[in-house]
Motif scaffolding. Structure first.
Motif, PDB file in Angstrom:
ATOM      1  N   ILE A  61       0.963  -1.169   0.000  1.00 16.90           N
ATOM      2  CA  ILE A  61      -0.050   0.056   0.204  1.00 16.90           C
ATOM      3  C   ILE A  61       0.858   1.240   0.009  1.00 16.90           C
ATOM      4  CG2 ILE A  61      -1.836   1.211   1.321  1.00 16.90           C
ATOM      5  CD1 ILE A  61      -2.721  -1.425   2.249  1.00 16.90           C
ATOM      6  N   GLN A  64       2.052   1.662  -3.360  1.00 18.97           N
ATOM      7  CA  GLN A  64       1.308   2.187  -4.438  1.00 18.97           C
ATOM      8  C   GLN A  64       1.027   3.569  -3.995  1.00 18.97           C
ATOM      9  OE1 GLN A  64      -1.707  -0.707  -3.417  1.00 18.97           O
ATOM     10  NE2 GLN A  64      -2.072  -1.129  -5.508  1.00 18.97           N
ATOM     11  N   ALA A  65       1.050   4.136  -2.790  1.00 14.14           N
ATOM     12  CA  ALA A  65       0.931   5.576  -2.576  1.00 14.14           C
ATOM     13  C   ALA A  65       2.105   6.390  -3.292  1.00 14.14           C
ATOM     14  CB  ALA A  65       0.728   5.659  -1.098  1.00 14.14           C
ATOM     15  N   TYR A  68       1.271   6.812  -6.880  1.00 13.02           N
ATOM     16  CA  TYR A  68       0.327   7.636  -7.226  1.00 13.02           C
ATOM     17  C   TYR A  68       0.784   9.100  -7.014  1.00 13.02           C
ATOM     18  CZ  TYR A  68      -3.129   3.934  -7.896  1.00 13.02           C
ATOM     19  OH  TYR A  68      -3.710   2.946  -8.189  1.00 13.02           O
ATOM     20  N   ARG A  76      -6.300   9.428  -5.813  1.00 13.76           N
ATOM     21  CA  ARG A  76      -5.629   8.000  -5.495  1.00 13.76           C
ATOM     22  C   ARG A  76      -4.679   7.857  -4.221  1.00 13.76           C
ATOM     23  NH1 ARG A  76      -5.633   5.299 -11.564  1.00 13.76           N
ATOM     24  NH2 ARG A  76      -7.783   5.188 -11.802  1.00 13.76           N
ATOM     25  N   GLN A  80      -5.296   6.016  -0.847  1.00 12.48           N
ATOM     26  CA  GLN A  80      -4.319   4.881  -0.513  1.00 12.48           C
ATOM     27  C   GLN A  80      -3.726   5.223   1.135  1.00 12.48           C
ATOM     28  OE1 GLN A  80      -4.767   2.488  -2.947  1.00 12.48           O
ATOM     29  NE2 GLN A  80      -2.874   1.879  -1.893  1.00 12.48           N
ATOM     30  N   LYS A  83      -6.801   4.261   3.283  1.00  7.72           N
ATOM     31  CA  LYS A  83      -6.924   2.886   3.272  1.00  7.72           C
ATOM     32  C   LYS A  83      -5.830   2.212   4.244  1.00  7.72           C
ATOM     33  CE  LYS A  83      -6.243  -1.174   0.114  1.00  7.72           C
ATOM     34  NZ  LYS A  83      -6.038  -1.831  -1.211  1.00  7.72           N
TER      35      LYS A  83
END
Length: 311
Positions: A61, A64-65, A68, A76, A80, A83
């Motif tokens: 995660i 991914q952050a 983005y 997005r 993240q 999340k």
């Protein structure tokens, strides 16, 4: 990363021995892709990292952050973060995402969003590795927004939580700026003098001296009270800040005689010869170099050569 990527790609043609190994392999490949600038490819691999392993999933995660953020896909990126806060509220990876979000808005001069992001970071991780930075940035943002009372409260909180000299000086200075902005010129002068006493030759010490002199020239001794702050407690906290003692051991017998000869040369007005004697002594007695350097610096300072006194 460039060397690891081909190996990970080649390894992908071999069946992993078990699901955990497969997930870790995909994560490592995604990380390698991200590090070589292949952000979209990294996201593709990360989408296949399942949530079976909490530690690995939290790392995924965060990565991914980061992707983005690099792609400037703000919604997005923040999704993240949210999340991570929902799934792993105490994870170090989540704290780093929160800090990344705050700095993202900060460097892009979006002060309102930066304030919210730093506030989230501080609330979720009040004892985290970035808590001091978050508290400081919130205080600075409030000052820049001319919310001087709120900024003063934040700087006062920072001073109480982080009273070490290195962090206390800047906090006291900005607390003084808040009082000055609210019309408390005497409060401000008191705090500026504390900064000078604590760090006179630093940036904040010099700025405090300049502002104190300006206030003195303007005259007036107005004092103000700020809600939630007892100024007597502020000054007591300032006075409690102490620089650590700088103890230098006396030189040994061999170096002592050379230092004594250097002192005689210095007393006779032969400063250059005294310095040369001390430099030679330091090479001969390296364990006594700190004490000999102190004497050398004093000679330079007395001669007006402040540059060499420092270096």
């Amino acid at each position: 990363a460039r060397g690891a990527r081909p190996l990970l790609v080649a390894l992908g043609t071999v069946t992993a021995p078990d699901p955990p190994s497969s997930r870790k392999r995909r994560f490592l490949l995604a990380d390698a892709e991200y590090r070589v600038g292949r952000t979209s490819a990294a996201l593709t691999h990360l989408g296949k990292v399942a949530a079976a392993d909490d530690e690995l999933h939290a790392k995924a995660i965060r990565l991914q952050a980061s992707c983005y953020r690099r792609l400037k896909q703000e919604s997005r990126f923040i999704a993240q973060r949210d999340k991570a806060l929902s799934l792993y509220p105490e994870s170090r990876e989540t704290e780093e995402i929160c800090y990344s979000a705050a700095t993202y808005f900060d460097v892009n001069y979006e002060s309102a969003k930066a304030r919210n992001a730093y506030q989230t970071l501080l609330e979720k991780f009040p004892k985290g590795r970035h808590s001091q930075r978050a508290l400081w940035k919130l205080a600075i943002i409030r000052f820049a927004s001319r919310e001087y009372g709120e900024a003063a409260a934040a700087f006062w909180s920072h001073l109480r939580q982080h009273p070490a000299p290195a962090s206390a000086g800047p906090a006291i200075y900005w607390l003084g700026r808040c009082y000055e902005a609210l019309g408390g010129r005497e409060n401000a002068r008191t705090l500026y003098r504390r900064v000078q006493a604590l760090a006179n030759e630093s940036y904040y010490g010099i700025e405090a001296g300049t502002r104190a002199a300006s206030l003195a020239a303007a005259g007036g001794a107005d004092r103000v009270s700020i809600a939630g702050i007892d100024f007597a407690q502020v000054t007591a906290a300032c006075d409690a800040v102490r620089l650590p003692a700088a103890a230098v051991a006396e030189p040994g017998r061999g170096a002592w005689s050379l230092a004594a000869r250097a002192r005689e040369l210095w007393s006779a007005g032969l400063s250059d010869l005294a310095v040369a004697e001390l430099q030679w002594a330091a090479r001969q007695h390296p364990r006594d170099e700190p004490a000999l350097s102190c004497l050398t610096a004093r000679i330079y300072a007395e001669s007006g050569d402040h540059y060499n006194a420092i270096v």
